[in-house]
Design a protein around this motif. Structure first.
Motif, PDB file in Angstrom:
ATOM      1  N   PRO A 136       0.823  -1.218   0.000  1.00  0.00           N
ATOM      2  CA  PRO A 136       0.000   0.000   0.000  1.00  0.00           C
ATOM      3  C   PRO A 136       0.850   1.259   0.000  1.00  0.00           C
ATOM      4  O   PRO A 136       2.049   1.226   0.282  1.00  0.00           O
ATOM      5  CB  PRO A 136      -0.781  -0.110   1.307  1.00  0.00           C
ATOM      6  CG  PRO A 136       0.162  -0.826   2.215  1.00  0.00           C
ATOM      7  CD  PRO A 136       0.869  -1.838   1.325  1.00  0.00           C
ATOM      8  N   MET A 137       0.213   2.354  -0.307  1.00  0.00           N
ATOM      9  CA  MET A 137       0.800   3.675  -0.111  1.00  0.00           C
ATOM     10  C   MET A 137       0.596   3.967   1.377  1.00  0.00           C
ATOM     11  O   MET A 137      -0.520   3.897   1.868  1.00  0.00           O
ATOM     12  CB  MET A 137       0.033   4.686  -0.968  1.00  0.00           C
ATOM     13  CG  MET A 137       0.513   6.104  -0.857  1.00  0.00           C
ATOM     14  SD  MET A 137      -0.577   7.269  -1.714  1.00  0.00           S
ATOM     15  CE  MET A 137      -0.615   6.620  -3.358  1.00  0.00           C
ATOM     16  N   LEU A 146     -10.606   7.601  -0.893  1.00  0.00           N
ATOM     17  CA  LEU A 146      -9.440   8.484  -0.765  1.00  0.00           C
ATOM     18  C   LEU A 146      -9.490   9.233   0.555  1.00  0.00           C
ATOM     19  O   LEU A 146      -8.484   9.333   1.261  1.00  0.00           O
ATOM     20  CB  LEU A 146      -9.386   9.482  -1.924  1.00  0.00           C
ATOM     21  CG  LEU A 146      -8.949   8.934  -3.276  1.00  0.00           C
ATOM     22  CD1 LEU A 146      -9.048  10.021  -4.334  1.00  0.00           C
ATOM     23  CD2 LEU A 146      -7.556   8.369  -3.222  1.00  0.00           C
ATOM     24  N   THR A 147     -10.659   9.763   0.904  1.00  0.00           N
ATOM     25  CA  THR A 147     -10.802  10.488   2.169  1.00  0.00           C
ATOM     26  C   THR A 147     -10.478   9.578   3.345  1.00  0.00           C
ATOM     27  O   THR A 147      -9.683   9.937   4.221  1.00  0.00           O
ATOM     28  CB  THR A 147     -12.225  11.061   2.305  1.00  0.00           C
ATOM     29  OG1 THR A 147     -12.465  11.966   1.212  1.00  0.00           O
ATOM     30  CG2 THR A 147     -12.410  11.801   3.618  1.00  0.00           C
ATOM     31  N   LEU A 207      -9.176   0.352   0.354  1.00  0.00           N
ATOM     32  CA  LEU A 207      -8.671   0.478   1.726  1.00  0.00           C
ATOM     33  C   LEU A 207      -8.252  -0.859   2.312  1.00  0.00           C
ATOM     34  O   LEU A 207      -7.503  -0.906   3.282  1.00  0.00           O
ATOM     35  CB  LEU A 207      -9.740   1.118   2.619  1.00  0.00           C
ATOM     36  CG  LEU A 207     -10.233   2.490   2.167  1.00  0.00           C
ATOM     37  CD1 LEU A 207     -11.424   2.937   3.001  1.00  0.00           C
ATOM     38  CD2 LEU A 207      -9.123   3.504   2.220  1.00  0.00           C
ATOM     39  N   THR A 208      -8.758  -1.948   1.741  1.00  0.00           N
ATOM     40  CA  THR A 208      -8.452  -3.276   2.278  1.00  0.00           C
ATOM     41  C   THR A 208      -7.379  -3.947   1.428  1.00  0.00           C
ATOM     42  O   THR A 208      -7.307  -3.747   0.215  1.00  0.00           O
ATOM     43  CB  THR A 208      -9.707  -4.169   2.304  1.00  0.00           C
ATOM     44  OG1 THR A 208     -10.235  -4.267   0.979  1.00  0.00           O
ATOM     45  CG2 THR A 208     -10.759  -3.602   3.238  1.00  0.00           C
ATOM     46  N   ALA A 211      -6.657   7.371   7.479  1.00  0.00           N
ATOM     47  CA  ALA A 211      -5.980   6.210   8.065  1.00  0.00           C
ATOM     48  C   ALA A 211      -4.479   6.193   7.777  1.00  0.00           C
ATOM     49  O   ALA A 211      -3.722   5.514   8.470  1.00  0.00           O
ATOM     50  CB  ALA A 211      -6.618   4.926   7.540  1.00  0.00           C
ATOM     51  N   GLY A 212      -4.041   6.900   6.714  1.00  0.00           N
ATOM     52  CA  GLY A 212      -2.631   6.891   6.343  1.00  0.00           C
ATOM     53  C   GLY A 212      -2.231   5.664   5.551  1.00  0.00           C
ATOM     54  O   GLY A 212      -1.052   5.299   5.509  1.00  0.00           O
ATOM     55  N   LYS A 213      -3.211   5.032   4.880  1.00  0.00           N
ATOM     56  CA  LYS A 213      -2.907   3.812   4.131  1.00  0.00           C
ATOM     57  C   LYS A 213      -3.988   3.574   3.085  1.00  0.00           C
ATOM     58  O   LYS A 213      -5.171   3.594   3.405  1.00  0.00           O
ATOM     59  CB  LYS A 213      -2.863   2.639   5.106  1.00  0.00           C
ATOM     60  CG  LYS A 213      -2.489   1.319   4.506  1.00  0.00           C
ATOM     61  CD  LYS A 213      -2.429   0.289   5.630  1.00  0.00           C
ATOM     62  CE  LYS A 213      -1.984  -1.046   5.176  1.00  0.00           C
ATOM     63  NZ  LYS A 213      -1.892  -2.007   6.276  1.00  0.00           N
ATOM     64  N   LEU A 214      -3.548   3.371   1.820  1.00  0.00           N
ATOM     65  CA  LEU A 214      -4.491   3.017   0.759  1.00  0.00           C
ATOM     66  C   LEU A 214      -3.745   2.454  -0.428  1.00  0.00           C
ATOM     67  O   LEU A 214      -2.534   2.572  -0.541  1.00  0.00           O
ATOM     68  CB  LEU A 214      -5.352   4.217   0.344  1.00  0.00           C
ATOM     69  CG  LEU A 214      -4.682   5.392  -0.350  1.00  0.00           C
ATOM     70  CD1 LEU A 214      -5.045   5.406  -1.819  1.00  0.00           C
ATOM     71  CD2 LEU A 214      -5.159   6.686   0.284  1.00  0.00           C
ATOM     72  N   TRP A 215      -4.481   1.802  -1.314  1.00  0.00           N
ATOM     73  CA  TRP A 215      -3.957   1.264  -2.554  1.00  0.00           C
ATOM     74  C   TRP A 215      -4.615   2.017  -3.701  1.00  0.00           C
ATOM     75  O   TRP A 215      -5.833   2.177  -3.713  1.00  0.00           O
ATOM     76  CB  TRP A 215      -4.305  -0.218  -2.713  1.00  0.00           C
ATOM     77  CG  TRP A 215      -3.536  -1.155  -1.857  1.00  0.00           C
ATOM     78  CD1 TRP A 215      -2.468  -1.918  -2.225  1.00  0.00           C
ATOM     79  CD2 TRP A 215      -3.787  -1.507  -0.496  1.00  0.00           C
ATOM     80  NE1 TRP A 215      -2.032  -2.687  -1.182  1.00  0.00           N
ATOM     81  CE2 TRP A 215      -2.832  -2.451  -0.099  1.00  0.00           C
ATOM     82  CE3 TRP A 215      -4.731  -1.080   0.452  1.00  0.00           C
ATOM     83  CZ2 TRP A 215      -2.786  -2.989   1.171  1.00  0.00           C
ATOM     84  CZ3 TRP A 215      -4.695  -1.611   1.721  1.00  0.00           C
ATOM     85  CH2 TRP A 215      -3.724  -2.565   2.076  1.00  0.00           C
TER      86      TRP A 215
END
Length: 172
Positions: free
Chosen positions: A48-49, A133-134, A81-82, A139-143
């Motif tokens: 993830p980013m 995105l929001t 997010l997952t 959370a500080g984490k996404l793909w």
């Protein structure tokens, strides 16, 4: 009692105010090696980013999507997010020893956040927004992933999300 009501009124007034702040986000790279296996699926990188989370009300992400070669096509862009590794519907893509990405059918965890158009070029400007995105910035984490609906040139194609900036709306 008047002081309590005045404090509550001021609190509600401040909560209604908001300010926009720009936050830099890290780059993220997606490699597409075997398009035949991924056509019509969203390809997410294995990692993830990740960045420090920010409490926000809304997010708009801008930047550039760069390809390692000139292309003529339009890609749909998704946010998740997952972890796609934990999704049984996602297919692991590997280079014999290392999983570098996952190809996932669009499902409830995937949100279309924009598109990128290439016209005999190697880059496309980005303007992305959406609930994932929001929540990801919070959370500080996404793909971030790309959906390929048309053929790509032979050989691997690398896409890099660059110069990403989240314009976040923060409530006071």
């Amino acid at each position: 009692m008047k002081r309590l009501l005045a404090s509550l009124g001021l609190s509600f007034l401040l909560a209604a105010c908001s300010v926009s702040v720009t936050v830099p986000l890290p780059e993220q790279r997606v490699t597409l090696a075997a398009v035949g296996d991924t056509l019509g699926r969203v390809v997410y990188p294995a990692k993830p980013m990740e960045f420090p989370g920010v409490p926000v009300k809304g997010v708009e992400v801008s930047g550039v999507l760069e390809a390692n070669q000139p292309l003529t096509l339009t890609l749909n862009l998704y946010a998740r997010l997952t972890n796609p590794a934990s999704d049984p519907n996602c297919i692991a893509l590997s280079d014999f020893t290392t999983v570098y990405a996952y190809a996932c059918p669009v499902g409830p965890d995937d949100e279309k956040v924009g598109s990128a158009s290439f016209t005999l070029s190697q880059s496309s400007p980005l303007a992305l927004n959406g609930q994932n995105l929001t929540q990801g910035v919070q959370a500080g984490k996404l793909w971030l992933g790309v959906e390929v609906n048309q053929g790509l040139p032979a050989g691997p194609v690398d896409f890099t999300f660059k110069n990403l900036k989240a314009t976040v709306t923060v409530g006071l």
